[in-house]
Structure formats: C-alpha cells, structure tokens
Write a protein that holds these residues in place. Structure first.
Motif, short mmCIF file in Angstrom:
data_model
loop_
_atom_site.label_atom_id
_atom_site.label_comp_id
_atom_site.label_asym_id
_atom_site.label_seq_id
_atom_site.Cartn_x
_atom_site.Cartn_y
_atom_site.Cartn_z
N GLY A 118 0.78 -1.23 0.00
CA GLY A 118 0.00 0.00 0.00
C GLY A 118 0.81 1.28 0.00
N VAL A 119 2.09 1.20 -0.40
CA VAL A 119 2.97 2.36 -0.42
C VAL A 119 3.31 2.70 -1.87
CG1 VAL A 119 5.17 3.33 0.34
CG2 VAL A 119 3.97 1.66 1.80
N ALA A 120 3.12 3.96 -2.26
CA ALA A 120 3.59 4.40 -3.58
C ALA A 120 5.09 4.65 -3.52
CB ALA A 120 2.86 5.67 -4.00
N VAL A 121 5.80 4.30 -4.57
CA VAL A 121 7.26 4.39 -4.60
C VAL A 121 7.69 5.25 -5.78
CG1 VAL A 121 9.42 3.09 -4.83
CG2 VAL A 121 7.53 2.13 -3.50
N ALA A 122 8.50 6.26 -5.50
CA ALA A 122 9.06 7.10 -6.56
C ALA A 122 10.57 6.90 -6.59
CB ALA A 122 8.73 8.57 -6.32
N ILE A 123 11.09 6.49 -7.74
CA ILE A 123 12.52 6.32 -7.92
C ILE A 123 13.01 7.53 -8.70
CG2 ILE A 123 14.37 4.80 -8.72
CD1 ILE A 123 12.54 3.49 -6.66
N VAL A 124 13.86 8.32 -8.07
CA VAL A 124 14.20 9.65 -8.57
C VAL A 124 15.56 9.65 -9.27
CG1 VAL A 124 14.59 12.06 -7.93
CG2 VAL A 124 12.86 10.71 -6.72
N ALA A 125 15.61 10.20 -10.48
CA ALA A 125 16.87 10.40 -11.20
C ALA A 125 17.39 11.81 -10.92
CB ALA A 125 16.66 10.21 -12.70
N TYR A 126 18.70 11.96 -11.05
CA TYR A 126 19.34 13.27 -10.94
C TYR A 126 20.57 13.25 -11.83
CZ TYR A 126 21.95 10.55 -7.42
OH TYR A 126 22.67 9.58 -6.77
#
Length: 307
Positions: A118-126
């Motif tokens: 039930g957790v949304a996951v954002a994988i962030v690029a930089y």
C-alpha cells in the motif's frame, strides 16, 4: 533509539592521519564485501536492481519518466499500489553510485514489495557527474520532493530514502529551506542507508576525479558540517531519521553514520542508529527485494507505525 555517545571530537584527525592508500580503501565499498569479489559484487548489485526494476515495470501500475523539473535528467518513475487513491504514503528513493554512476532505471529494488503493502514508490533520477555537480544534485532532489508534494497533496506522508551517495542527498533535505521552494512537504521519515555525511575525506580520494570537489564544495554540501554550523531545528521533531549501516561496511562508513547520528540527536531530531547484521554496502539495498528482509520490515513498521 540508542543513547547518544560522546561527540566525535577526533573526527578530522582520524582520517587525516590515514595513509592515502588506506583512505582510498576505506571509501571503496566493493573492497569490503565478504560474499564474493569486488567486481562480482558490483555485477550482482546491478543485475539485482535491473531485474527488480524490470519486474516492477511489468507487473505494477506505474508512471515512467515523469518530469519533475525542466532538465533532461530530472525524471522519476512512480509505482503505485493496486488501490486507486492519492491518499497514500509515498516512498522516494535516491540511488547511490558516488554521485557519478547509477540510474533510476536499475534502482527500483523495493518497488514491488512496498507497493504490495500500500505504499507508492518514486525512484528519482538526478544529473550525475560529470554532467551534474553536487549543488545541482541537491537542488534536483529538493525539487523532486516538492513535485511529489504538489502533485499528490493528499499524501499520507513522504518518506525519503537514499543509499550511499543517495543517503547524502536525502540527508541534505533535512537542511532545506522549503519556504523558498514554495512548499511544505509532508515529511514523515528518513531512511539513510550506508551514507557519507562529511564529504571532506572524499576530496582526497579517486572518487573525486569526476566530481572535482573543492574543500569549499565539500563543506557546503556536507550535512554533518552544515547541521553543526546551522544549529537548525527540525520542522517536525517527531519525524524519525533512521541512520542505517551494514555490518560489513568499512570503518569509515561506520564512523560517518555514528557521528551523523550523534549530530542529529544533539540537534533535536528523533534519530536512531541501526547496524544491519551480516550485510555489506550493496546487500543493504539488494535485500529490499524481499518482504522478510530486516530493513524492509523496519521501513514498513516506520511508515505504518506498528511498533
């Protein structure tokens, strides 16, 4: 929470008296793995991340390459639970790679497990070096947090997690002036995995070749130093900051984690320090593909406050 040990007054002397080859060794995580050779460990890490990302993209509801800013590298992948709701906890992950390698496309280690809960996951690029410098990267990570907050204002909390260099970037968010960015993100927790919080030692290693950090750059971008200098108070003292290190990380990584934890406690943050048994610098993240993993369980218990 552990008791706060004494302040690290000998921090500078300890690493400054190391022979150059030992300093290099201490800040070369692949040399400390015990399960296999350094190159094998790096290959296993990359393969595990790629496989987990491919699986999550194929099986989870997701939005890929979502721009959070105007730069070419300012993208994130967002993975969602089956539940159709924006009132979700969001877990933002910032990959490691000494600010010069790695990508979001091979870093969704935890996406399948956390979305199933039930957790949304954002994988962030930089923008990694040499294209990006540390000031740019810190700014990009801050913008990614603001983006998620504004896009999902009904979120049930933003939880920032970084590994190695990513832990440094996540830690810098503790010092961000969010008012200047026009947002007040609903920050509910930090997971800092095998991070580096005082960058000055790295100026004197080969890791600095693509970064071109000066001592002034290192000072400005060291959360350890900035925390001590700013005497900043936490916006929410109840927001937990978990500083986590692997048993088989080097002595310098252990020192960095311990002294940053001490600084957090002195500054009024709700901090804890955890050494994960029988894992190295890479397994600490690789194992997040497993629901039964100790760190996975720590993350879930923190998000859902089941203590």
């Amino acid at each position: 929470m552990m008791d706060v040990p004494g302040a690290g007054s000998g921090r500078e002397a300890a690493w400054k008296t190391m022979p150059p080859e030992e300093l290099e060794n201490q800040y070369s995580p692949s040399r400390w793995v015990v399960r296999q050779g350094p190159q094998e460990a790096l290959r296993t890490y990359a393969q595990t991340g790629l496989q987990a990302t491919t699986r999550a993209r194929a099986t989870r509801r997701c939005q890929l390459h979502v721009p959070y800013g105007d730069g070419d590298g300012e993208k994130m992948d967002i993975y969602f639970p089956d539940e159709q709701s924006e009132a979700l906890p969001f877990f933002l992950f910032f990959h490691g790679g000494y600010w010069q390698s790695g990508s979001k496309d091979e870093s969704a280690f935890m996406a399948s497990v956390l979305t199933a809960k039930g957790v949304a996951v954002a994988i962030v690029a930089y923008d990694i070096a040499p294209k990006g410098n540390l000031d740019q990267m810190v700014g990009q990570v801050a913008r990614s947090v603001v983006f998620v907050q504004k896009r999902y204002p009904c979120n049930q909390g933003l939880y920032l997690c970084g590994h190695s260099a990513g832990a440094h970037l996540a830690a810098m968010m503790l010092l961000t002036d969010w008012a200047q960015l026009g947002a007040a993100p609903n920050l509910r927790g930090f997971f800092l995995l095998s991070g580096v919080y005082d960058l000055e030692p790295l100026v004197h290693t080969s890791q600095n070749a693509p970064l071109l950090m000066t001592p002034e750059d290192a000072q400005r971008n060291s959360p350890q130093r900035q925390l001590e200098a700013a005497r900043a108070q936490p916006a929410d003292p109840a927001c937990p900051v978990l500083v986590i290190v692997g048993q088989h990380d080097s002595a310098e990584f252990h020192r960095q984690s311990r002294e940053f934890y001490q600084a957090l406690c002195r500054g009024g943050w709700t901090a804890s320090l955890e050494e994960l048994h029988d894992v190295d610098h890479f397994e600490i993240v690789e194992n997040l593909t497993q629901e039964e993993d100790a760190l996975t369980q720590i993350i879930l218990k923190t998000i859902f406050r089941k203590f």
